[in-house]
Motif scaffolding. Structure first.
Motif, PDB file in Angstrom:
ATOM      1  N   UNK A   1       4.532  14.673   2.281  1.00  0.00           N
ATOM      2  CA  UNK A   1       4.132  14.729   3.631  1.00  0.00           C
ATOM      3  C   UNK A   1       3.131  13.592   3.686  1.00  0.00           C
ATOM      4  N   UNK A   2       2.215  13.582   2.939  1.00  0.00           N
ATOM      5  CA  UNK A   2       1.014  12.485   2.997  1.00  0.00           C
ATOM      6  C   UNK A   2       1.829  10.981   2.968  1.00  0.00           C
ATOM      7  N   UNK A   3       2.693  10.639   2.079  1.00  0.00           N
ATOM      8  CA  UNK A   3       3.319   9.478   2.250  1.00  0.00           C
ATOM      9  C   UNK A   3       4.124   9.252   3.809  1.00  0.00           C
ATOM     10  N   UNK A   4       4.927  10.309   3.979  1.00  0.00           N
ATOM     11  CA  UNK A   4       5.482  10.115   5.457  1.00  0.00           C
ATOM     12  C   UNK A   4       4.556   9.999   6.662  1.00  0.00           C
ATOM     13  N   UNK A   5       3.403  10.648   6.581  1.00  0.00           N
ATOM     14  CA  UNK A   5       2.216  10.340   7.567  1.00  0.00           C
ATOM     15  C   UNK A   5       1.893   9.024   7.396  1.00  0.00           C
ATOM     16  N   UNK A   6       1.657   8.370   6.313  1.00  0.00           N
ATOM     17  CA  UNK A   6       1.116   6.988   6.115  1.00  0.00           C
ATOM     18  C   UNK A   6       1.973   6.127   6.589  1.00  0.00           C
ATOM     19  N   UNK A   7       3.437   6.374   6.388  1.00  0.00           N
ATOM     20  CA  UNK A   7       4.382   5.523   6.906  1.00  0.00           C
ATOM     21  C   UNK A   7       4.478   5.569   8.463  1.00  0.00           C
ATOM     22  N   UNK A   8       4.136   6.224   8.998  1.00  0.00           N
ATOM     23  CA  UNK A   8       3.994   6.500  10.556  1.00  0.00           C
ATOM     24  C   UNK A   8       2.952   5.781  10.927  1.00  0.00           C
TER      25      UNK A   8
ATOM     26  N   UNK B   1       0.975  -1.242   0.013  1.00  0.00           N
ATOM     27  CA  UNK B   1      -0.073  -0.073  -0.073  1.00  0.00           C
ATOM     28  C   UNK B   1       0.737   1.340  -0.135  1.00  0.00           C
ATOM     29  N   UNK B   2       1.826   1.289   0.674  1.00  0.00           N
ATOM     30  CA  UNK B   2       2.589   2.556   0.981  1.00  0.00           C
ATOM     31  C   UNK B   2       3.517   2.603  -0.211  1.00  0.00           C
TER      32      UNK B   2
END
Length: 269
Positions: free
Chosen positions: A231-238, A220-221
């Motif tokens: 920013x959206x991708x980094x937030x999704x990782x966390x 998914x990531x």
């Protein structure tokens, strides 16, 4: 597990072996094949026991593309429901788009094993997979230009991500046929294998032995990359790492590594 005469599907130890099963027509796409591809993909997506999928074709090739004779007969009066999607699959609304996109839509990794020809719509179905293993002498082409049409099964959107916009344009404008070796060099295929199907099954088995939630979240990531801002991708990782820490399968992965044994994972609910 079998969806229709057009598709064969068996699931063994978490690996779904899906085969286009119309070898007398080089697995060409007709309304029944479109429907079977979509139905099979959706059923596998709902099966928590499936951890990886191998997609291949029976006979002499993966898929020769659209069966124009069958589609001509269809257009003369067959039930249009066969080409009308019941509901969207993500952004894919048309049945032809869904036949390719459903493999991208699956939460688990999909590995396409390519041999013989993958032309037109057949190539676009392969583009829906996460990984493409190909025979060196396989032949691939964005064939639609030959018939005076455009790729309309997600190919115009997915191909540039793999080979770059300029190469995608050259392949689409000319319809030139590339070998499996050339496809791997271009990024159209992941790598060349002497026996793509056997290699795909081995890779799928390896993936099926990993923590299923971690594999699903990784897919998914990675599919978000380049499609959302950083920013959206980094937030999704966390968000993902927070959800995974402390879950039974994550604890089992750590414990098995510490004890130097093979992990035993449970299927997601």
């Amino acid at each position: 597990m079998s969806e229709s005469t057009r598709i064969s599907c068996t699931v063994t130890d978490g690996v779904a072996d899906v085969r286009l099963n119309r070898p007398d027509k080089l697995n060409a796409l007709d309304p029944e094949m479109f429907r079977a591809l979509v139905d099979t993909g959706l059923r596998l997506n709902d099966d928590p026991g499936v951890r990886a999928v191998v997609l291949s074709g029976e006979g002499r090739g993966f898929c020769a593309g659209l069966d124009f004779a069958a589609m001509a007969k269809f257009s003369e009066g067959s039930n249009t429901r066969d080409l009308t999607a019941d509901q969207p699959i993500g952004p894919a609304k048309a049945r032809g788009q869904q036949a390719a996109y459903v493999w991208n839509h699956l939460r688990v990794p999909v590995i396409a094993a390519l041999h013989g020809v993958s032309y037109g719509g057949g190539l676009q179905i392969a583009l829906g997979a996460d990984i493409r293993l190909t025979a060196a002498d396989a032949r691939m082409s964005v064939m639609e230009i030959k018939w005076g049409i455009v790729p309309d099964m997600t190919g115009t959107q997915l191909l540039p991500e793999l080979v770059g916009r300029d190469v995608a344009k050259e392949l689409t404008f000319t319809g030139r046929v590339v070998s499996g070796e050339q496809a791997a060099q271009l990024g159209l295929a992941t790598r060349v294998e002497q026996d793509p199907h056997a290699a795909a099954l081995a890779l799928a088995a390896e993936i099926a032995g990993k923590s299923p939630e971690a594999v699903r979240e990784s897919k998914r990531l990675l599919d978000m990359a380049g499609r959302v801002d950083l920013a959206t991708g980094f937030d999704a990782e966390q968000d993902s790492i927070g959800q995974l820490f402390g879950t039974p399968n994550q604890v089992e992965a750590v414990t098995a590594n510490m004890e130097k044994r093979d992990p035993v994972f449970t299927d997601p609910a």
